[in-house]
Design an enzyme around this catalytic site. Sequence first.
Site, mmCIF file in Angstrom:
data_model
loop_
_atom_site.group_PDB
_atom_site.id
_atom_site.type_symbol
_atom_site.label_atom_id
_atom_site.label_comp_id
_atom_site.label_asym_id
_atom_site.label_seq_id
_atom_site.Cartn_x
_atom_site.Cartn_y
_atom_site.Cartn_z
ATOM 1 N N PRO A 1 0.971 -1.247 -0.010
ATOM 2 C CG PRO A 1 -0.064 -1.025 2.311
ATOM 3 C CD PRO A 1 0.688 -2.055 1.325
ATOM 4 C CE LYS B 1 4.738 0.968 -3.183
ATOM 5 N NZ LYS B 1 3.815 1.563 -2.040
ATOM 6 C CB SER C 1 -12.079 -13.004 1.971
ATOM 7 O OG SER C 1 -12.323 -11.622 1.790
ATOM 8 C CE LYS D 1 -8.821 -10.462 3.700
ATOM 9 N NZ LYS D 1 -9.100 -11.737 3.257
#
Length: 788
Positions: A371, A376, A693, A736
């Site tokens: 995200p 990064k 999911s 999650k």
Amino acid sequence: MSPPDVNPGAGATGQPTRPLPADALIVVPVRNTVLFPEIVFPITLGRPTTIAAAQQAVREQRQILIVLQRQAETDNPGPNDLHRIGTVANIVRYVTSPEGGHHLICQGVQRFRITDFVEGYPFLLARGLHLAEPTSTAPEVEARFNVLQEQVREVLDLLPRVPPELRQTVEATSAPGMLADLAITYLDATPAEKQDILETTDLAPRLDKVSKLLAHRLEVLRLSAEIGNKTKASLDTRQREVLLREQMAAIQRELGDEGSNKQDLADLEKAIAEAKMPPDVEAAAKKELRRLQRTPEAAAEYGMIRSYLDTLLELPWAPPEPKDIDIAEARRILDADHYGLEKIKQRIIEYLAVRKLAPEGKAPILCFVGPPGVGKTSLGQSIARAMGRKFARVSLGGVHDEAEIRGHRRTYIGALPGNIIQAIRKAGARDCVMMLDEIDKMGTGIHGDPASAMLEVLDPEQNSTFRDNYLDVPFDLSRVVFITTANMLETIPGPLRDRMEIIALSGYTAGEKLEIAKRYLVRRQLEANGLKPEQVEIDDASLRRIIEGYTREAGVRNLEREIGRVLRHVAVEIAEGKTDKRRIGVEELEKTLGPVRFENEVAMRSSVPGVATGLAWTPVGGDILFIEATRTPGGGRLLLTGQLGEVMRESAQAALSLVKSQAATLKIDPALFEKSDIHVHVPAGATPKDGPSAGVAMFMALTSLLTGRTIRSDTAMTGEISLRGLVLPVGGIKEKVVAAAAAGITRVMLPARNRRDYDDIPEEVRKALEFVWLEKVDDAVAAGLQPS
């Protein structure tokens, strides 16, 4: 009036049911035509009312009134849409074409001023005054007439292919008003300008206006003739080009410029010899240099060739010198630049170790996926520091032209090399670390597919002979360390994704964000806002409140912005001299940042039957979502809302079928399904949602609704379900679970087959949560529902 030559055709429409007034004229509105007295002019009719008016005039052998519309786009003009002065005309001929068109040939008779319109007819009728043509012979009128006549003659001389009849008519015209009307008719003036002349009844002003318009037209015609003569002269003198070039060379010798040009070319030749280019590239460069020597400096091609040679010389062709990689120093740099990310840093250390032991080997292409705001790009900068190499960044977001990667061919004006070659030229090193940012956001347009062009760039087996369209010679990219970043993998084409090693970066926990803020963000914002550490102090409790109450993200970008807002508030006070030092506590935050934006609402929203807390993965990290179910009297329908995707809708159908199949075990009356409509809603309806999911959460929400038992408010769940009641594994477990902990959840139910992801969950989160592993939905019912 003599009867016209007429063929109006069959089926005339719009005939009036009562006679027309004798003192009224039939009005024919026109869009872009102005008819003048004594002028014969063709008019095309297209509107039914206009056709009806013209045909009625033909039948009764009446004159018509040609009037210009105020707005050409008006399809059905009324009295207010027409000018008040028009021209009375005789119909000389009425013709219908085989294609169904209607045409009038009219001859203007006299100007006419409309005073009122007659209503009650299928077309317009007007009454008014006939305006007589003045016949003044005053000296000022005669003088203007002579000037206008000379202008008309000159215009006719400059215009090509003028009919002899027109010249004869101009010479035979002795009336000033007639000459003005004739000139403006054949002048390419606008309808508004012609209408202005029509409305000017006095001779002197009318002659002045027409003379002014003719003067402008004459100037244009003279300039056009002059340009045409110059162009012809240029073509005639092309054979003298050699002589002119010799004269230019003589002028350069007189000014002393010739020597400087020769010296410039000599410098280029020397630079090519010293650039250490590969033999084929050096041969191509020398060939272009010879072309440059034969090309005059004034030629457009000279600049193109010179720019090409300059680009070749600016590129680092020489093989890079081997550099030793200090693994211990690399580990220190990574630890200093980034907190946490232990597995990521370990993989980077392995990567550097392999490059140290096998510097000539083909290194893999690393792709950091995660995200926004998780570091990064800064990881790529740290790798460059650790390897002691130059860093180059190429942003690929929004690139949809293949030429952005491969460059433009030199035949195009303004051609440039592609972004890869330009980045290497800017870095000045053939072994730089190149960050290809946002590789998942490249698009495809009419100019090719840039993702396909990247296949050669990122293939270690091919990029040693990468050919840029602008350079048109191979360039070795095998020594460049390519690192790519992306937010999501789904939009990266499969062949391109296959060339990269994927390294996933998930979101930070609250504890990690606290450490990052203390070590990096506060210091960076202090410098950005001109503050010193001794002037401002932010305690840990305040930072934690900002993390939990004012931001909800996977990365730390918003956290840094909020810290910056707090420090800017303090900077104002220090700049005004109100304080020298401030300590920012929790109680100070609301004054600067306002009320807390994010609160723990799980307990409040899960306290009624039919509400389950699910876990979702998004491109910007994990998140919690609520599945709400309610029952109303009906006929057994299932209603799904919340902008659910096709897969998620199918999960809801499967969950309902599974609940029905286990009704006896769950002690649910089967009649409820036949007598009730069930509505399943996922809030945040403006956000699209999809994926399998949420199957467990939907099953639990329906079970809770139909049994009347609430789901534990401290529990969140994820997992796909099958019609046999199995709980299947899903992806994004780490993201999650981290989102669940951040939202105040203390207990999570996960598929048992996702135990392999347990080690990826940060230790801080594992300690804060209780994990329940589900093999079947029965395990979820037993662990998730409150006792009845």
